[in-house]
Design a protein around this motif. Structure first.
Motif, PDB file in Angstrom:
ATOM      1  N   ILE A 194      29.497  22.161 -23.956  1.00  0.00           N
ATOM      2  CA  ILE A 194      28.651  21.266 -24.742  1.00  0.00           C
ATOM      3  C   ILE A 194      27.962  20.291 -23.796  1.00  0.00           C
ATOM      4  CG2 ILE A 194      30.615  19.703 -25.174  1.00  0.00           C
ATOM      5  CD1 ILE A 194      29.263  18.873 -27.789  1.00  0.00           C
ATOM      6  N   ALA A 195      26.668  20.037 -24.038  1.00  0.00           N
ATOM      7  CA  ALA A 195      25.929  18.999 -23.334  1.00  0.00           C
ATOM      8  C   ALA A 195      25.682  17.882 -24.340  1.00  0.00           C
ATOM      9  CB  ALA A 195      24.613  19.544 -22.787  1.00  0.00           C
ATOM     10  N   THR A 196      26.269  16.722 -24.113  1.00  0.00           N
ATOM     11  CA  THR A 196      26.119  15.610 -25.042  1.00  0.00           C
ATOM     12  C   THR A 196      26.471  14.297 -24.370  1.00  0.00           C
ATOM     13  OG1 THR A 196      26.758  14.752 -27.225  1.00  0.00           O
ATOM     14  CG2 THR A 196      28.492  15.779 -25.920  1.00  0.00           C
ATOM     15  N   THR A 197      25.868  13.222 -24.851  1.00  0.00           N
ATOM     16  CA  THR A 197      26.251  11.873 -24.414  1.00  0.00           C
ATOM     17  C   THR A 197      27.106  11.192 -25.466  1.00  0.00           C
ATOM     18  OG1 THR A 197      24.156  11.026 -25.312  1.00  0.00           O
ATOM     19  CG2 THR A 197      24.186  11.599 -22.968  1.00  0.00           C
ATOM     20  N   ASP A 198      27.451  11.904 -26.509  1.00  0.00           N
ATOM     21  CA  ASP A 198      28.261  11.363 -27.597  1.00  0.00           C
ATOM     22  C   ASP A 198      29.730  11.748 -27.362  1.00  0.00           C
ATOM     23  OD1 ASP A 198      29.590  10.750 -29.926  1.00  0.00           O
ATOM     24  OD2 ASP A 198      28.166  11.732 -31.275  1.00  0.00           O
ATOM     25  N   PRO A 199      30.595  10.791 -27.012  1.00  0.00           N
ATOM     26  CA  PRO A 199      31.990  11.143 -26.713  1.00  0.00           C
ATOM     27  C   PRO A 199      32.737  11.716 -27.908  1.00  0.00           C
ATOM     28  CG  PRO A 199      31.686   8.748 -26.751  1.00  0.00           C
ATOM     29  CD  PRO A 199      30.328   9.354 -26.804  1.00  0.00           C
ATOM     30  N   GLN A 200      32.384  11.295 -29.115  1.00  0.00           N
ATOM     31  CA  GLN A 200      33.051  11.839 -30.297  1.00  0.00           C
ATOM     32  C   GLN A 200      32.682  13.305 -30.507  1.00  0.00           C
ATOM     33  OE1 GLN A 200      32.044   9.120 -33.484  1.00  0.00           O
ATOM     34  NE2 GLN A 200      33.891   7.892 -33.120  1.00  0.00           N
ATOM     35  N   ALA A 201      31.409  13.634 -30.288  1.00  0.00           N
ATOM     36  CA  ALA A 201      30.984  15.037 -30.405  1.00  0.00           C
ATOM     37  C   ALA A 201      31.682  15.889 -29.345  1.00  0.00           C
ATOM     38  CB  ALA A 201      29.466  15.142 -30.259  1.00  0.00           C
ATOM     39  N   ALA A 202      31.781  15.346 -28.132  1.00  0.00           N
ATOM     40  CA  ALA A 202      32.453  16.076 -27.060  1.00  0.00           C
ATOM     41  C   ALA A 202      33.912  16.324 -27.417  1.00  0.00           C
ATOM     42  CB  ALA A 202      32.351  15.305 -25.747  1.00  0.00           C
ATOM     43  N   ALA A 203      34.589  15.298 -27.939  1.00  0.00           N
ATOM     44  CA  ALA A 203      36.005  15.424 -28.285  1.00  0.00           C
ATOM     45  C   ALA A 203      36.206  16.465 -29.386  1.00  0.00           C
ATOM     46  CB  ALA A 203      36.564  14.075 -28.713  1.00  0.00           C
ATOM     47  N   GLN A 204      35.313  16.464 -30.382  1.00  0.00           N
ATOM     48  CA  GLN A 204      35.428  17.441 -31.469  1.00  0.00           C
ATOM     49  C   GLN A 204      35.214  18.859 -30.950  1.00  0.00           C
ATOM     50  OE1 GLN A 204      32.914  16.650 -34.879  1.00  0.00           O
ATOM     51  NE2 GLN A 204      33.316  18.655 -35.809  1.00  0.00           N
ATOM     52  N   PHE A 205      34.217  19.026 -30.096  1.00  0.00           N
ATOM     53  CA  PHE A 205      33.924  20.333 -29.517  1.00  0.00           C
ATOM     54  C   PHE A 205      35.116  20.837 -28.710  1.00  0.00           C
ATOM     55  CE2 PHE A 205      32.264  23.179 -26.281  1.00  0.00           C
ATOM     56  CZ  PHE A 205      31.319  23.934 -26.940  1.00  0.00           C
ATOM     57  N   MET A 206      35.660  19.973 -27.854  1.00  0.00           N
ATOM     58  CA  MET A 206      36.761  20.373 -26.977  1.00  0.00           C
ATOM     59  C   MET A 206      38.002  20.742 -27.784  1.00  0.00           C
ATOM     60  SD  MET A 206      35.429  19.943 -23.846  1.00  0.00           S
ATOM     61  CE  MET A 206      36.289  19.267 -22.435  1.00  0.00           C
ATOM     62  N   ALA A 207      38.188  20.077 -28.937  1.00  0.00           N
ATOM     63  CA  ALA A 207      39.376  20.328 -29.753  1.00  0.00           C
ATOM     64  C   ALA A 207      39.226  21.569 -30.626  1.00  0.00           C
ATOM     65  CB  ALA A 207      39.676  19.117 -30.626  1.00  0.00           C
ATOM     66  N   GLU A 208      38.040  21.807 -31.168  1.00  0.00           N
ATOM     67  CA  GLU A 208      37.882  22.829 -32.198  1.00  0.00           C
ATOM     68  C   GLU A 208      37.387  24.179 -31.695  1.00  0.00           C
ATOM     69  OE1 GLU A 208      35.605  21.376 -35.496  1.00  0.00           O
ATOM     70  OE2 GLU A 208      36.806  19.549 -35.701  1.00  0.00           O
ATOM     71  N   VAL A 209      36.772  24.219 -30.525  1.00  0.00           N
ATOM     72  CA  VAL A 209      36.306  25.502 -29.995  1.00  0.00           C
ATOM     73  C   VAL A 209      37.498  26.279 -29.455  1.00  0.00           C
ATOM     74  CG1 VAL A 209      35.007  26.579 -28.118  1.00  0.00           C
ATOM     75  CG2 VAL A 209      33.945  24.807 -29.513  1.00  0.00           C
ATOM     76  N   ASP A 210      37.603  27.532 -29.867  1.00  0.00           N
ATOM     77  CA  ASP A 210      38.714  28.388 -29.464  1.00  0.00           C
ATOM     78  C   ASP A 210      38.307  29.223 -28.261  1.00  0.00           C
ATOM     79  OD1 ASP A 210      40.960  29.928 -29.281  1.00  0.00           O
ATOM     80  OD2 ASP A 210      40.517  31.174 -31.032  1.00  0.00           O
ATOM     81  N   ALA A 211      38.666  28.743 -27.059  1.00  0.00           N
ATOM     82  CA  ALA A 211      38.315  29.462 -25.838  1.00  0.00           C
ATOM     83  C   ALA A 211      39.280  29.065 -24.733  1.00  0.00           C
ATOM     84  CB  ALA A 211      36.877  29.152 -25.420  1.00  0.00           C
ATOM     85  N   ALA A 212      39.372  29.918 -23.722  1.00  0.00           N
ATOM     86  CA  ALA A 212      40.238  29.615 -22.582  1.00  0.00           C
ATOM     87  C   ALA A 212      39.722  28.421 -21.801  1.00  0.00           C
ATOM     88  CB  ALA A 212      40.345  30.839 -21.677  1.00  0.00           C
TER      89      ALA A 212
ATOM     90  N   THR B 267      41.533  36.007 -21.707  1.00  0.00           N
ATOM     91  CA  THR B 267      41.090  35.293 -22.904  1.00  0.00           C
ATOM     92  C   THR B 267      42.124  35.363 -24.018  1.00  0.00           C
ATOM     93  OG1 THR B 267      39.913  37.293 -23.621  1.00  0.00           O
ATOM     94  CG2 THR B 267      38.649  35.647 -22.403  1.00  0.00           C
ATOM     95  N   GLN B 268      43.286  35.929 -23.729  1.00  0.00           N
ATOM     96  CA  GLN B 268      44.328  35.985 -24.749  1.00  0.00           C
ATOM     97  C   GLN B 268      44.912  34.589 -24.961  1.00  0.00           C
ATOM     98  OE1 GLN B 268      46.759  38.879 -22.809  1.00  0.00           O
ATOM     99  NE2 GLN B 268      47.946  37.384 -21.668  1.00  0.00           N
ATOM    100  N   ARG B 269      45.522  34.359 -26.119  1.00  0.00           N
ATOM    101  CA  ARG B 269      46.034  33.029 -26.423  1.00  0.00           C
ATOM    102  C   ARG B 269      47.364  32.738 -25.739  1.00  0.00           C
ATOM    103  NH1 ARG B 269      42.971  34.578 -30.587  1.00  0.00           N
ATOM    104  NH2 ARG B 269      41.586  33.035 -31.565  1.00  0.00           N
ATOM    105  N   LEU B 270      48.194  33.770 -25.584  1.00  0.00           N
ATOM    106  CA  LEU B 270      49.447  33.563 -24.879  1.00  0.00           C
ATOM    107  C   LEU B 270      49.161  33.402 -23.388  1.00  0.00           C
ATOM    108  CD1 LEU B 270      51.790  36.157 -26.622  1.00  0.00           C
ATOM    109  CD2 LEU B 270      51.745  33.685 -26.938  1.00  0.00           C
ATOM    110  N   PRO B 271      49.933  32.596 -22.686  1.00  0.00           N
ATOM    111  CA  PRO B 271      49.690  32.425 -21.255  1.00  0.00           C
ATOM    112  C   PRO B 271      50.053  33.684 -20.479  1.00  0.00           C
ATOM    113  CG  PRO B 271      51.682  31.250 -21.937  1.00  0.00           C
ATOM    114  CD  PRO B 271      51.020  31.734 -23.201  1.00  0.00           C
TER     115      PRO B 271
END
Length: 431
Positions: free
Chosen positions: A341-359, A385-389
């Motif tokens: 994500i490219a953003t200057t909004d810390p709340q948007a960044a936090a939501q993206f980092m928490a909700e996007v499902d990726a390694a 890209t599997q969820r288990l480590p």
């Protein structure tokens, strides 16, 4: 049925792995140093073999993305030799005590890291994978059976010969690094579940899925690298353009290059024209949804584009009406590899980092950072890209497992059972 020759290779690898598990850090590091010296000594021979592979593959019409992966330039070779040095300098992942607990007086439990055993690594093009994987395998106490693509046969053969020359005279037997050279051997390798402990395929979607579906051996890897960059409505436009250009064009054949650019409708009219100009200047062919086509001249994007890993200078663009819509698109079409994500909004960044499902989830930086070398792992055997480590770029820590060791003095379970049972102390001790 496994051919006797391949069965012998697997047996030799297993025997070498049993020797490796007993080696200390200094001994393994000495062998890695010898490998770097041998690779440098054989540099001209390695590069000549790679040029032969390139010439043959160009004549056979190999796809541009694979040609780019196949090429082993002097700089790339030097970088990979340095990668072996970097792996040598990393902490030894073997023998690390993760748990130290007194169950009772004189009854001590440990959990200690140990090698997996024998790795089977199958890859398309990428001759440098021989160097990276060998370094990581030996440092983590594992033997490895390598199978490169037919297009990289000469490069791989010369690389392995150089590695064997380096290992001569060290405590690590050359049989710890084995090379297969024919397509027929792949199917047989998949059947060696009595000898091979982990398969690591590196290649196309179809290739990785085939490996996953045709072996009982555990498989570590990713089938797709369908990555996204989302441009939020609050954004530093010049910075975001630089991120889009780097994420797409720095190495478009890489699995961590973006394939789709998502843009918030509130910034699209301002952002898309200069960004498109910068991308087109780098040779990128753009495709866009209807909203994008109303802002910049692009070819129409279809549903198939959102699901396509181009591995080329092609980029699909979609305008979304919210951060939530961008996240939903990524979680629907993404491969779980790397998203940014490219953003200057810390709340948007936090939501993206928490909700996007990726390694890997990134804020204001290029997706091209998804790499074991850049993470400080020295190198990587692949990206999972599997969820288990292990998940994401897999370095040394992904090539070890652990065992529980219990040290006693004649204790029996009956002592701790029944009405008069003795109680466990379960006291944690220093690691």
């Amino acid at each position: 049925m496994v051919a006797p020759e391949l069965l012998q290779i697997a047996q030799q690898a297993r025997q070498a792995a049993q020797r490796l598990v007993r080696l200390d850090t200094a001994t393994k590091n000495q062998a890695l140093l010898a490998i770097t010296e041998a690779l440098q000594a054989h540099q001209e021979e390695i590069l000549a073999a790679n040029r032969e592979d390139m010439e043959r593959s160009q004549g056979e019409g190999l796809a541009p993305a694979l040609l780019q992966r196949l090429k082993l330039s002097p700089d790339k070779l030097a970088s990979n030799i340095q990668g072996v040095r970097d792996v040598r300098d990393l902490p030894d992942p073997v023998g690390q005590r993760q748990l130290h607990r007194e169950l009772d007086a004189g009854l001590i439990l440990e959990r200690v890291t140990c090698p997996l055993g024998v790795l089977g690594v199958i890859f398309e093009a990428r001759p440098e994978a021989v160097i990276q994987i060998t370094a990581l395998a030996l440092k983590s106490g594992n033997a490895v059976i390598l199978k490169g693509g037919q297009e990289a046969t000469h490069s791989c053969q010369v690389l392995v010969r150089a590695i064997h020359a380096g290992l001569e005279g060290t405590a690590i037997p050359p049989q710890a690094v084995q090379l297969l050279t024919t397509r027929a051997e792949i199917q047989q390798l998949l059947a060696l579940d009595d000898y091979v402990n982990l398969l690591i395929p590196r290649g196309s979607n179809a290739f990785v899925r085939y490996i996953q579906e045709h072996s009982r051996i555990p498989v570590l890897g990713h089938a797709d690298g369908l990555c996204h960059l989302y441009i939020d409505q609050q954004v530093d436009i010049p910075q975001a353009i630089a991120l889009a250009v780097d994420s797409k064009t720095q190495y478009p054949a890489a699995c961590n290059a973006i394939e789709t650019l998502l843009v918030h409708q509130g910034i699209a009219a301002e952002f898309l024209p200069p960004c498109a100009a910068a991308l087109v200047a780098k040779g990128v062919k753009l495709r866009g949804d209807e909203a994008t086509q109303k802002i910049i001249p692009v070819a129409p994007a279809t549903e198939a584009d959102w699901r396509t890993e181009y591995l080329d200078l092609i980029l699909a663009i979609k305008v979304v009406d919210s951060l939530a819509a961008a996240i939903a698109h990524i979680n629907t079409y993404g491969s779980g590899h790397t998203e940014a994500i490219a953003t200057t909004d810390p709340q948007a960044a936090a939501q993206f980092m928490a909700e996007v499902d990726a390694a890997g989830v990134y804020h204001n930086c290029s997706t091209r950072f998804a790499d074991g070398f850049r993470y400080g792992f020295g190198a990587e055997v692949g990206i999972s890209t599997q969820r288990l480590p292990p998940r994401g770029p897999v370095g040394l820590e992904g090539l070890v497992t652990y065992k529980y060791r219990l040290w006693g003095q004649g204790q029996v379970v009956a002592t701790y059972s029944g009405a008069q049972a003795k109680r466990f102390t379960h006291r944690n001790l220093p690691l």
